[in-house]
Write a protein that holds these residues in place. Structure first.
Motif, PDB file in Angstrom:
ATOM      1  N   ALA A 292      -6.206  -4.177  -9.748  1.00 18.31           N
ATOM      2  CA  ALA A 292      -5.840  -4.850  -8.504  1.00 18.31           C
ATOM      3  C   ALA A 292      -6.883  -4.607  -7.417  1.00 18.31           C
ATOM      4  N   ALA A 293      -7.354  -3.358  -7.323  1.00 22.38           N
ATOM      5  CA  ALA A 293      -8.382  -3.042  -6.329  1.00 22.38           C
ATOM      6  C   ALA A 293      -9.667  -3.810  -6.609  1.00 22.38           C
ATOM      7  N   GLU A 294     -10.016  -3.932  -7.883  1.00 25.43           N
ATOM      8  CA  GLU A 294     -11.238  -4.655  -8.240  1.00 25.43           C
ATOM      9  C   GLU A 294     -11.086  -6.152  -7.974  1.00 25.43           C
ATOM     10  N   LEU A 295      -9.926  -6.693  -8.252  1.00 23.84           N
ATOM     11  CA  LEU A 295      -9.697  -8.106  -7.957  1.00 23.84           C
ATOM     12  C   LEU A 295      -9.814  -8.379  -6.457  1.00 23.84           C
ATOM     13  N   ARG A 296      -9.288  -7.480  -5.649  1.00 23.31           N
ATOM     14  CA  ARG A 296      -9.417  -7.652  -4.202  1.00 23.31           C
ATOM     15  C   ARG A 296     -10.882  -7.539  -3.785  1.00 23.31           C
ATOM     16  N   ARG A 297     -11.601  -6.631  -4.403  1.00 32.65           N
ATOM     17  CA  ARG A 297     -13.019  -6.429  -4.048  1.00 32.65           C
ATOM     18  C   ARG A 297     -13.850  -7.672  -4.340  1.00 32.65           C
ATOM     19  N   VAL A 298     -13.535  -8.358  -5.452  1.00 35.05           N
ATOM     20  CA  VAL A 298     -14.332  -9.529  -5.817  1.00 35.05           C
ATOM     21  C   VAL A 298     -13.793 -10.811  -5.190  1.00 35.05           C
ATOM     22  N   GLY A 299     -12.765 -10.689  -4.353  1.00 27.14           N
ATOM     23  CA  GLY A 299     -12.294 -11.843  -3.602  1.00 27.14           C
ATOM     24  C   GLY A 299     -11.254 -12.686  -4.300  1.00 27.14           C
ATOM     25  N   ALA A 300     -10.365 -12.064  -5.069  1.00 21.52           N
ATOM     26  CA  ALA A 300      -9.289 -12.814  -5.727  1.00 21.52           C
ATOM     27  C   ALA A 300      -8.464 -13.567  -4.688  1.00 21.52           C
ATOM     28  N   ARG A 301      -8.187 -14.812  -4.964  1.00 18.66           N
ATOM     29  CA  ARG A 301      -7.542 -15.673  -3.976  1.00 18.66           C
ATOM     30  C   ARG A 301      -6.022 -15.602  -4.019  1.00 18.66           C
ATOM     31  N   HIS A 302      -5.473 -15.371  -5.201  1.00 16.54           N
ATOM     32  CA  HIS A 302      -4.018 -15.449  -5.347  1.00 16.54           C
ATOM     33  C   HIS A 302      -3.533 -14.297  -6.218  1.00 16.54           C
ATOM     34  N   LEU A 303      -3.554 -13.105  -5.672  1.00 15.75           N
ATOM     35  CA  LEU A 303      -3.130 -11.922  -6.408  1.00 15.75           C
ATOM     36  C   LEU A 303      -1.756 -11.474  -5.916  1.00 15.75           C
ATOM     37  N   THR A 304      -0.826 -11.301  -6.850  1.00 15.20           N
ATOM     38  CA  THR A 304       0.486 -10.755  -6.546  1.00 15.20           C
ATOM     39  C   THR A 304       0.674  -9.493  -7.375  1.00 15.20           C
ATOM     40  N   THR A 305       1.083  -8.403  -6.738  1.00 18.40           N
ATOM     41  CA  THR A 305       1.322  -7.153  -7.457  1.00 18.40           C
ATOM     42  C   THR A 305       2.732  -6.651  -7.179  1.00 18.40           C
ATOM     43  N   HIS A 306       3.314  -6.048  -8.203  1.00 28.23           N
ATOM     44  CA  HIS A 306       4.584  -5.345  -8.038  1.00 28.23           C
ATOM     45  C   HIS A 306       4.474  -4.035  -8.807  1.00 28.23           C
ATOM     46  N   PHE A 307       4.012  -3.005  -8.118  1.00 28.18           N
ATOM     47  CA  PHE A 307       3.881  -1.676  -8.711  1.00 28.18           C
ATOM     48  C   PHE A 307       5.079  -0.853  -8.270  1.00 28.18           C
ATOM     49  N   TYR A 308       5.955  -0.605  -9.199  1.00 25.09           N
ATOM     50  CA  TYR A 308       7.236  -0.001  -8.864  1.00 25.09           C
ATOM     51  C   TYR A 308       7.332   1.418  -9.411  1.00 25.09           C
TER      52      TYR A 308
END
Length: 337
Positions: A292-308
């Motif tokens: 998730a951190a890497e996707l944000r770093r490379v500019g992911a446009r539509h990332l949804t996370t649910h870390f529970y």
């Protein structure tokens, strides 16, 4: 540490470690699949048997060149209005739903309410066999390639067969759990444009994260008395192959499509028996955070996370996360949830 082939003793220890996790958290091994007919199979894949197993559930027995001529099964959850006599003119939006290690093509319908989910009555759901520990990969086989080539079977042979004869359209999304979560991410990343969105539930999202993650997946590779180096090779000597199958290292290829990542922290959660824990889920939790951190770093446009947390590696969570991700997946298909 991994430059040389692991010793038999080391591999045995790894296998015992991982199998203990599997027995505690995953489903039993499914019955053996049917074998193909004798003789040389036709190039590609062909349906050799069709079985109606339940309302809207059809099993195809598919003989595959990529799998050495073996026959494996694929379960279809068909949409309302699907007509087996009019397949060539129908092209339904398609959800590929991938099973995890120790499961098979029946896992999603056996363990969840997917067949009763109203929002899936307008899409064709494809649930293919991927082997007890196939890892959605064309195995390296010490440089020789060949059987099993699960990725080629799914993304080339089966895709073409379903779109030609069984009503599947080119409008596709993909989701999966655990091993299948990694497969969903890999297929979306390694085949740009093939899938419009991807979702991974407790997926192996960064197997090269650290030594623990590497040892764990090697243990899976060694399951059922396999040589663990057959799958991707040695994690040092064949590093490029490992990286090409590690979603973290493919993050740039995922940044333009919707991605859903979910995972528990491995501690006892509300959907677990008392005292349940999962080192596997805890490892995947760290891997998913890294992706998730890497996707944000490379500019992911539509990332949804649910870390529970809490939550372990189990079907109750994966059913819940499938439902949570369906609006995103169906939205990418242009289907109302």
């Amino acid at each position: 540490m991994f430059a040389n082939v692991p010793t038999a003793l080391t591999l045995r220890a790894r296998v015992l470690l991982v199998l203990s996790v599997l027995l505690a958290t995953l489903t039993p091994t499914a019955p053996a699949l049917a074998t193909g007919k004798a003789g040389n199979p036709r190039p590609g894949a062909e349906v050799v048997a069709v079985t109606q197993v339940a309302d809207r559930q059809v099993d195809l027995s598919v003989r595959s060149t990529a799998l050495g001529g073996r026959t494996v099964n694929v379960r279809l959850l068909t949409p309302d209005g699907w007509n087996p006599d009019d397949r060539r003119r129908q092209h339904w939006p398609t959800l590929w739903l991938l099973h995890g290690c120790c499961g098979d093509y029946t896992s999603w319908t056996a363990k969840t309410d997917v067949a009763r989910t109203e929002s899936l009555r307008d899409v064709l759901v494809v649930m293919p066999e991927a082997g007890w520990n196939g890892w959605y990969s064309d195995w390296w086989n010490h440089g020789k390639g060949g059987d099993p080539a699960w990725e080629t079977f799914h993304t080339v042979e089966l895709r073409r067969l379903l779109e030609r004869d069984w009503g599947a359209g080119s409008n596709r999304v993909v989701a999966g759990l655990s091993m299948g979560g990694q497969g969903a991410l890999l297929y979306a990343a390694r085949h740009p444009g093939m899938f419009k969105a991807t979702a991974a539930y407790s997926g192996s999202a960064h197997p090269l994260l650290n030594d623990e993650s590497i040892n764990r997946i090697l243990g899976f590779f060694a399951g059922q008395d396999n040589d663990p180096l057959r799958v991707w090779g040695d994690p040092v000597a064949q590093r490029r192959i490992w990286q090409s199958h590690d979603p973290f290292h493919l993050a740039k290829r995922l940044r333009s499509i919707p991605v859903y990542l979910s995972c528990g922290d491995g501690t006892t959660g509300p959907l677990d028996p008392p005292g349940s824990t999962s080192a596997l889920e805890a490892d995947f939790y760290r891997q998913n955070h890294a992706l998730a951190a890497e996707l944000r770093r490379v500019g992911a446009r539509h990332l949804t996370t649910h870390f529970y947390g809490p939550g372990t590696h189990g079907w109750a969570y994966w059913e819940r996360e499938l439902h949570a991700s369906l609006p995103m997946l169906l939205g990418a298909l242009g289907v109302e949830g």
